[in-house]
Design a protein around this motif. Structure first.
Motif, PDB file in Angstrom:
ATOM      1  N   MET A   1       0.850  -1.191   0.000  1.00  0.00           N
ATOM      2  CA  MET A   1       0.000   0.000   0.000  1.00  0.00           C
ATOM      3  C   MET A   1       0.882   1.236   0.000  1.00  0.00           C
ATOM      4  O   MET A   1       1.703   1.412   0.901  1.00  0.00           O
ATOM      5  CB  MET A   1      -0.904   0.003   1.241  1.00  0.00           C
ATOM      6  CG  MET A   1      -1.852   1.184   1.298  1.00  0.00           C
ATOM      7  SD  MET A   1      -2.886   1.195   2.787  1.00  0.00           S
ATOM      8  CE  MET A   1      -3.902  -0.248   2.511  1.00  0.00           C
ATOM      9  N   LYS A   2       0.740   2.062  -1.019  1.00  0.00           N
ATOM     10  CA  LYS A   2       1.563   3.263  -1.128  1.00  0.00           C
ATOM     11  C   LYS A   2       0.662   4.482  -1.139  1.00  0.00           C
ATOM     12  O   LYS A   2      -0.268   4.575  -1.943  1.00  0.00           O
ATOM     13  CB  LYS A   2       2.407   3.217  -2.406  1.00  0.00           C
ATOM     14  CG  LYS A   2       3.267   4.460  -2.609  1.00  0.00           C
ATOM     15  CD  LYS A   2       4.146   4.325  -3.823  1.00  0.00           C
ATOM     16  CE  LYS A   2       4.902   5.616  -4.119  1.00  0.00           C
ATOM     17  NZ  LYS A   2       5.714   6.081  -2.982  1.00  0.00           N
ATOM     18  N   ILE A   3       0.949   5.399  -0.239  1.00  0.00           N
ATOM     19  CA  ILE A   3       0.181   6.641  -0.175  1.00  0.00           C
ATOM     20  C   ILE A   3       0.970   7.736  -0.881  1.00  0.00           C
ATOM     21  O   ILE A   3       2.093   8.059  -0.480  1.00  0.00           O
ATOM     22  CB  ILE A   3      -0.121   7.028   1.279  1.00  0.00           C
ATOM     23  CG1 ILE A   3      -1.062   5.995   1.914  1.00  0.00           C
ATOM     24  CG2 ILE A   3      -0.734   8.423   1.352  1.00  0.00           C
ATOM     25  CD1 ILE A   3      -1.363   6.247   3.370  1.00  0.00           C
ATOM     26  N   ASP A   4       0.385   8.277  -1.923  1.00  0.00           N
ATOM     27  CA  ASP A   4       1.030   9.326  -2.708  1.00  0.00           C
ATOM     28  C   ASP A   4       0.093  10.524  -2.770  1.00  0.00           C
ATOM     29  O   ASP A   4      -0.983  10.459  -3.359  1.00  0.00           O
ATOM     30  CB  ASP A   4       1.334   8.815  -4.123  1.00  0.00           C
ATOM     31  CG  ASP A   4       2.107   9.833  -4.963  1.00  0.00           C
ATOM     32  OD1 ASP A   4       2.340  10.955  -4.478  1.00  0.00           O
ATOM     33  OD2 ASP A   4       2.467   9.495  -6.109  1.00  0.00           O
ATOM     34  N   LEU A   5       0.518  11.615  -2.142  1.00  0.00           N
ATOM     35  CA  LEU A   5      -0.275  12.844  -2.140  1.00  0.00           C
ATOM     36  C   LEU A   5       0.453  13.970  -2.873  1.00  0.00           C
ATOM     37  O   LEU A   5       0.238  15.145  -2.595  1.00  0.00           O
ATOM     38  CB  LEU A   5      -0.615  13.256  -0.708  1.00  0.00           C
ATOM     39  CG  LEU A   5      -1.660  12.364  -0.023  1.00  0.00           C
ATOM     40  CD1 LEU A   5      -1.747  12.676   1.472  1.00  0.00           C
ATOM     41  CD2 LEU A   5      -3.023  12.521  -0.678  1.00  0.00           C
ATOM     42  N   SER A   6       1.278  13.583  -3.821  1.00  0.00           N
ATOM     43  CA  SER A   6       1.976  14.585  -4.634  1.00  0.00           C
ATOM     44  C   SER A   6       0.958  15.481  -5.332  1.00  0.00           C
ATOM     45  O   SER A   6      -0.059  15.007  -5.849  1.00  0.00           O
ATOM     46  CB  SER A   6       2.850  13.892  -5.686  1.00  0.00           C
ATOM     47  OG  SER A   6       3.804  13.053  -5.075  1.00  0.00           O
ATOM     48  N   GLY A   7       1.218  16.775  -5.313  1.00  0.00           N
ATOM     49  CA  GLY A   7       0.316  17.728  -5.950  1.00  0.00           C
ATOM     50  C   GLY A   7      -0.800  18.215  -5.052  1.00  0.00           C
ATOM     51  O   GLY A   7      -1.557  19.103  -5.446  1.00  0.00           O
TER      52      GLY A   7
END
Length: 263
Positions: A1-7
């Motif tokens: 599970m990868k959390i990516d909140l880029s942007g």
């Protein structure tokens, strides 16, 4: 599970120490641009340095202002008019007997713990709705459900947060915006560490002292220790992520099982 909140841009109120600072670090790790907040220049500068040193390539900036006042909220919104993620972490607490708690303290707790989140949610939610995505999280407490007899004014303010979060979740239903509460229990924050400093026995770690405190004051704890600020922040970061899109209107407990309930 990868959390990516880029942007994404996240705002965490009252975040120069403790759970708030841990949330800032957690969100910064996901690639989000994070705005942290405190009332004093020195504490904000120290927190910014801490995050920069702890999180590689962190995108973080600070806002100095008292968000327990309407004017402080207005200044924040003017300086940062658009955020995708709002974490209403700002809060004050402290024991005081009901019969010795003046109106001014009830008002201070209400303005700081409740109205700061109300004002900022009112300011930021409309554009989240327009964009079709957003996250609002209220950092409440197990004291919202387990009202402490020596901090009734505090428990009241935390229960109010649950009501507001649930109502807002219904208000923005179907828009792609979620609103939730996270309820920490006894947590090894700076405040608890300072409170327990004098109670620590020779050769005893602060974690051991905190565990004794928890079992003496919250004997229903299932983990039988204080949580770390990072453990609380992990839940908040997940709720702020794109992965939590089916969770809204929830009161999510990170209380170590203190509240004796199966729901």
């Amino acid at each position: 599970m990868k959390i990516d909140l880029s942007g994404k841009t996240a705002l965490v109120t009252g975040s120069t120490a403790g759970i708030g600072l841990a949330i800032v670090k957690g969100l910064a790790t996901t690639g989000a641009r994070v705005i942290l907040n405190g009332r004093k220049d020195a504490s904000v500068a120290q927190a910014l340095a801490d995050v920069t040193a702890s999180v590689q390539n962190a995108s973080v900036e600070g806002f100095v202002g008292d968000l327990g006042q309407a004017e402080g909220c207005e200044s924040l919104v003017a300086a940062h008019p658009n955020v995708d993620i709002l974490v209403n972490n700002l809060g004050v607490y402290g024991p005081q007997d009901f019969f010795e708690t003046p109106d001014s303290e009830w008002s201070r707790f209400f303005e700081t713990n409740v109205m700061s989140g109300v004002r900022l949610s009112r300011a930021y939610l409309p554009e989240m709705i327009e964009r079709g995505w957003g996250r609002v999280v209220f950092i409440a407490s197990e004291s919202a459900l387990n009202i402490p007899s020596d901090m009734i004014h505090y428990g009241f303010s935390k229960t109010a947060q649950l009501s507001i979060a649930r109502g807002l979740a219904k208000r923005v239903a179907g828009t792609g915006v979620t609103v939730n509460s996270v309820l920490p229990g006894p947590t090894l924050s700076d405040g608890l560490i300072e409170m327990l400093k004098d109670a620590t026995k020779p050769g005893q770690s602060i974690e051991e002292t905190a565990a004794e405190f928890v079992m003496a004051n919250r004997p229903s704890s299932i983990i039988q220790r204080a949580a770390s600020v990072e453990e609380v922040a992990n839940m908040v970061v997940y709720v702020c992520s794109t992965l939590s899109s089916a969770t809204s209107g929830a009161a999510l407990r990170v209380d170590g099982g203190v509240v004796d309930s199966i729901v």
